[in-house]
Design an enzyme around this catalytic site. Structure first.
Site, PDB file in Angstrom:
ATOM      1  CD  GLU A 112      19.621 -50.722   0.818  1.00  0.00           C
ATOM      2  OE1 GLU A 112      19.782 -51.499  -0.147  1.00  0.00           O
ATOM      3  OE2 GLU A 112      20.188 -49.629   0.899  1.00  0.00           O
TER       4      GLU A 112
ATOM      5  CG  ASP B 250      29.405 -51.952   3.915  1.00  0.00           C
ATOM      6  OD1 ASP B 250      30.000 -51.913   4.993  1.00  0.00           O
ATOM      7  OD2 ASP B 250      30.001 -52.083   2.832  1.00  0.00           O
TER       8      ASP B 250
ATOM      9  CG  PHE C 267      33.214 -55.420  -3.134  1.00  0.00           C
ATOM     10  CD1 PHE C 267      32.570 -54.291  -2.665  1.00  0.00           C
ATOM     11  CD2 PHE C 267      33.067 -55.768  -4.463  1.00  0.00           C
ATOM     12  CE1 PHE C 267      31.791 -53.518  -3.510  1.00  0.00           C
ATOM     13  CE2 PHE C 267      32.288 -54.994  -5.320  1.00  0.00           C
ATOM     14  CZ  PHE C 267      31.646 -53.866  -4.834  1.00  0.00           C
TER      15      PHE C 267
ATOM     16  CG  ASP D 170      26.853 -51.907  -8.399  1.00  0.00           C
ATOM     17  OD1 ASP D 170      26.281 -51.825  -7.293  1.00  0.00           O
ATOM     18  OD2 ASP D 170      27.551 -50.977  -8.863  1.00  0.00           O
TER      19      ASP D 170
ATOM     20  NE  ARG E 176      23.233 -52.284 -10.511  1.00  0.00           N
ATOM     21  CZ  ARG E 176      23.438 -51.681  -9.336  1.00  0.00           C
ATOM     22  NH1 ARG E 176      23.148 -52.318  -8.217  1.00  0.00           N
ATOM     23  NH2 ARG E 176      23.925 -50.468  -9.294  1.00  0.00           N
TER      24      ARG E 176
HETATM   25  P1  IMP Z   1      26.049 -48.494   3.549  1.00  0.00           P
HETATM   26  O1  IMP Z   1      25.442 -47.123   3.353  1.00  0.00           O
HETATM   27  O2  IMP Z   1      27.510 -48.429   3.924  1.00  0.00           O
HETATM   28  O3  IMP Z   1      25.266 -49.396   4.464  1.00  0.00           O
HETATM   29  O4  IMP Z   1      26.131 -49.199   2.148  1.00  0.00           O
HETATM   30  C1  IMP Z   1      25.056 -49.287   1.403  1.00  0.00           C
HETATM   31  C2  IMP Z   1      25.320 -49.433  -0.059  1.00  0.00           C
HETATM   32  O5  IMP Z   1      26.698 -49.698  -0.419  1.00  0.00           O
HETATM   33  C3  IMP Z   1      24.554 -50.629  -0.500  1.00  0.00           C
HETATM   34  O6  IMP Z   1      23.215 -50.302  -0.766  1.00  0.00           O
HETATM   35  C4  IMP Z   1      25.322 -51.054  -1.702  1.00  0.00           C
HETATM   36  O7  IMP Z   1      24.851 -50.330  -2.817  1.00  0.00           O
HETATM   37  C5  IMP Z   1      26.746 -50.689  -1.417  1.00  0.00           C
HETATM   38  N1  IMP Z   1      27.532 -51.843  -0.941  1.00  0.00           N
HETATM   39  C6  IMP Z   1      27.958 -52.094   0.313  1.00  0.00           C
HETATM   40  N2  IMP Z   1      28.673 -53.230   0.382  1.00  0.00           N
HETATM   41  C7  IMP Z   1      28.694 -53.726  -0.876  1.00  0.00           C
HETATM   42  C8  IMP Z   1      29.289 -54.920  -1.464  1.00  0.00           C
HETATM   43  O8  IMP Z   1      29.931 -55.757  -0.821  1.00  0.00           O
HETATM   44  N3  IMP Z   1      29.084 -55.074  -2.803  1.00  0.00           N
HETATM   45  C9  IMP Z   1      28.366 -54.193  -3.562  1.00  0.00           C
HETATM   46  N4  IMP Z   1      27.800 -53.074  -3.057  1.00  0.00           N
HETATM   47  C10 IMP Z   1      27.975 -52.845  -1.727  1.00  0.00           C
HETATM   48 MG    MG Z   2      21.610 -50.604  -2.056  1.00  0.00          MG
END
Ligand code: IMP
Ligand code: MG
Length: 178
Positions: A102, A106, A155, A162, A168
Site C-alpha cells: 500500500e 490512514d 494530507f 493524489d 501522483r
Molecule cells: P484508509 O482506508 O483510511 O486507510 O485510506 C486509504 C486510502 O486513502 C489510501 O490508499 C489513499 O488512497 C487515501 N489517502 C489517505 N491519506 C491520504 C493522503 O494524505 N493523501 C492522499 N491520499 C490519501
Molecule cells: Mg491506496
C-alpha cells in the site's frame, strides 16, 4: 523548501526522493531475508501504490510474483466508510504467502477490506507493507509488518499519492501547506 501547486492547494516538500528510496531499500532487504524460500505473492493496492510497488519490487531478490488489486472509496461525504472493489484477484492466492503493498494506511479501512477478502481464500500468510502510516488516524486491529514512515495526519501528495487524481507524478512526498 520546494513548494508545488496541485489544483487549488499548495504543498511543500516533506520527504525527499533520496530518503524514500533509502527506506524502500531497507524494507526490501528485510523482506528478502524474511521471505527467502517462501515464494511470496506481492499484491499492490491500486491506484496509489504503483510507484512504491515498482520501486520496492525492483529490489526484491527472492523468487516471487507481483499482482494488483484495485479498490476505491466511494465518492461522497463518508468517503472512507464504503470501499468499492474495482479489480479483483487475478492470480490464485490459495496457500500463498501474501505481501500486501500500500502507499498509505490512514484510517486503515481500505486494508481491512482487503484483509477480509483474503481471509476467505485459504492463504498461507499475510504481511502488510506500506510506505506511509498515519498512527493518529489508524483504527485497524491488525499489525503492519513493514512501514516506511510514520507521518502526522496532514494530507500529502506525490510518489503515487493524489489529490483528486492529480499529483501522483512527483518523485517525493509533499505535505499540504496550512
Ligand atoms: P484508509 O482506508 O483510511 O486507510 O485510506 C486509504 C486510502 O486513502 C489510501 O490508499 C489513499 O488512497 C487515501 N489517502 C489517505 N491519506 C491520504 C493522503 O494524505 N493523501 C492522499 N491520499 C490519501
Ligand atoms: Mg491506496
Amino acid at each position: 523548501m520546494k513548494t508545488i501547486s496541485v489544483l487549488d492547494k499548495s504543498f511543500e516538500e516533506y520527504i525527499s526522493h533520496r530518503d524514500i528510496i533509502n527506506r524502500i531499500k531497507e524494507i526490501a532487504e528485510n523482506i528478502n531475508t524474511h521471505f527467502e524460500g517462501k515464494d511470496p505473492l506481492f499484491l499492490g493496492v491500486l491506484n496509489g501504490s504503483f510507484i512504491f510497488a515498482a520501486e520496492l519490487y525492483q529490489r526484491i531478490e527472492v523468487p516471487s510474483n507481483m499482482s494488483f488489486v484495485k479498490v476505491s472509496s466511494y465518492s461522497g461525504t463518508k468517503s472512507t466508510e464504503h470501499i468499492k472493489q474495482l479489480i479483483g484477484f487475478d492470480i490464485p492466492v490459495k496457500d500463498r504467502n501474501i505481501i500486501i503493498v500500500e502507499d498509505i494506511i490512514d484510517s486503515g479501512l481500505t486494508m481491512t477490506h482487503v484483509l477480509e477478502q483474503l481471509s476467505d481464500m485459504g492463504v498461507k500468510s499475510v504481511a502488510i507493507a506500506t510506505l506511509l502510516f498515519k498512527p493518529n488516524s489508524f483504527r485497524g486491529s491488525y499489525k503492519v509488518d513493514y512501514k516506511g514512515f510514520d507521518i502526522p495526519n496532514d494530507f500529502i501528495v506525490g510518489f503515487g499519492l493524489d489529490y483528486d487524481g492529480y499529483g501522483r507524478n512527483y518523485d517525493c512526498i509533499y505535505k499540504i501547506k496550512q
